[in-house]
Design a protein around this motif. Structure first.
Motif, PDB file in Angstrom:
ATOM      1  N   UNK A 251       0.829  -1.201   0.000  1.00 27.61           N
ATOM      2  CA  UNK A 251       0.000   0.000   0.000  1.00 27.61           C
ATOM      3  C   UNK A 251       0.867   1.256   0.000  1.00 27.61           C
ATOM      4  N   UNK A 252       1.918   1.276   0.811  1.00 19.89           N
ATOM      5  CA  UNK A 252       2.807   2.431   0.879  1.00 19.89           C
ATOM      6  C   UNK A 252       3.486   2.657  -0.470  1.00 19.89           C
ATOM      7  N   UNK A 253       3.999   1.587  -1.072  1.00 18.71           N
ATOM      8  CA  UNK A 253       4.685   1.712  -2.358  1.00 18.71           C
ATOM      9  C   UNK A 253       3.762   2.190  -3.464  1.00 18.71           C
ATOM     10  N   UNK A 254       2.571   1.635  -3.533  1.00 17.93           N
ATOM     11  CA  UNK A 254       1.636   2.045  -4.586  1.00 17.93           C
ATOM     12  C   UNK A 254       1.158   3.484  -4.385  1.00 17.93           C
TER      13      UNK A 254
ATOM     14  N   UNK B  56       3.721  10.268  -6.985  1.00 16.42           N
ATOM     15  CA  UNK B  56       4.812  10.688  -7.864  1.00 16.42           C
ATOM     16  C   UNK B  56       4.296  10.926  -9.280  1.00 16.42           C
ATOM     17  N   UNK B  57       3.458  10.032  -9.763  1.00 14.54           N
ATOM     18  CA  UNK B  57       2.944  10.157 -11.134  1.00 14.54           C
ATOM     19  C   UNK B  57       2.044  11.384 -11.278  1.00 14.54           C
ATOM     20  N   UNK B  58       1.265  11.697 -10.254  1.00 19.47           N
ATOM     21  CA  UNK B  58       0.356  12.833 -10.347  1.00 19.47           C
ATOM     22  C   UNK B  58       1.070  14.170 -10.163  1.00 19.47           C
ATOM     23  N   UNK B  59       2.157  14.188  -9.413  1.00 20.97           N
ATOM     24  CA  UNK B  59       2.872  15.439  -9.171  1.00 20.97           C
ATOM     25  C   UNK B  59       3.960  15.710 -10.201  1.00 20.97           C
TER      26      UNK B  59
END
Length: 114
Positions: free
Chosen positions: A51-54, A60-63
Motif C-alpha cells: 500500500x505504501x509503495x503504490x 509521484x505520477x500525479x505530481x
C-alpha cells in the motif's frame, strides 16, 4: 414427542459427539496459535508495504511535471530609442478593433429625416 424431550435428546447427542472429538494437546494449540499470529503479522506487513509503495507511485505520477514545456512567447521591450520613426508628412489611420465575439461589425443605422 414433547419439545422438552426433543431438546434433551439433542443435548445428549451433542455431548456424545463432543466426546468422540480428538482434541489437540496444549502444546499443539500453542504452536498453532503462534503460527496464526506470525502469519497474520507477516501478511499485514506485506500489505502495508504494498500500500505504501503504490500510494507513493501514484503521488509521484500525479505530481510529475510534463516532460516538454511549451515555450513562452517573448515580447520585446520598446524604448523611445528603439521605436520606429514615422516618415514626415504621413498620417497613420487606425482600423477599429474587431468585436470580441468575432462577428461582423455593422455601421450604425441612419435615421431618416422627416
Amino acid at each position: 414427542m414433547t419439545p422438552i424431550t426433543t431438546v434433551r435428546d439433542y443435548l445428549k447427542s451433542s455431548v456424545a459427539e463432543l466426546r468422540k472429538v480428538t482434541w489437540p494437546s496444549r502444546d499443539m494449540t500453542i504452536r498453532y496459535a503462534a503460527l496464526v499470529i506470525v502469519a497474520s503479522v507477516a501478511l499485514a506487513m506485506f500489505f502495508a508495504a504494498l500500500d505504501f509503495g503504490l500510494s507513493r507511485a501514484v503521488t509521484f505520477a500525479l505530481e510529475r511535471k510534463p516532460a516538454v514545456e511549451a515555450p513562452q512567447p517573448t515580447v520585446p521591450e520598446l524604448t523611445p530609442d528603439a521605436a520606429p520613426a514615422a516618415a514626415p508628412n504621413t498620417t497613420v489611420e487606425t482600423q477599429p478593433a474587431a468585436p470580441a465575439d468575432g462577428g461582423l461589425q455593422l455601421p450604425p443605422l441612419e435615421t431618416p429625416k422627416p
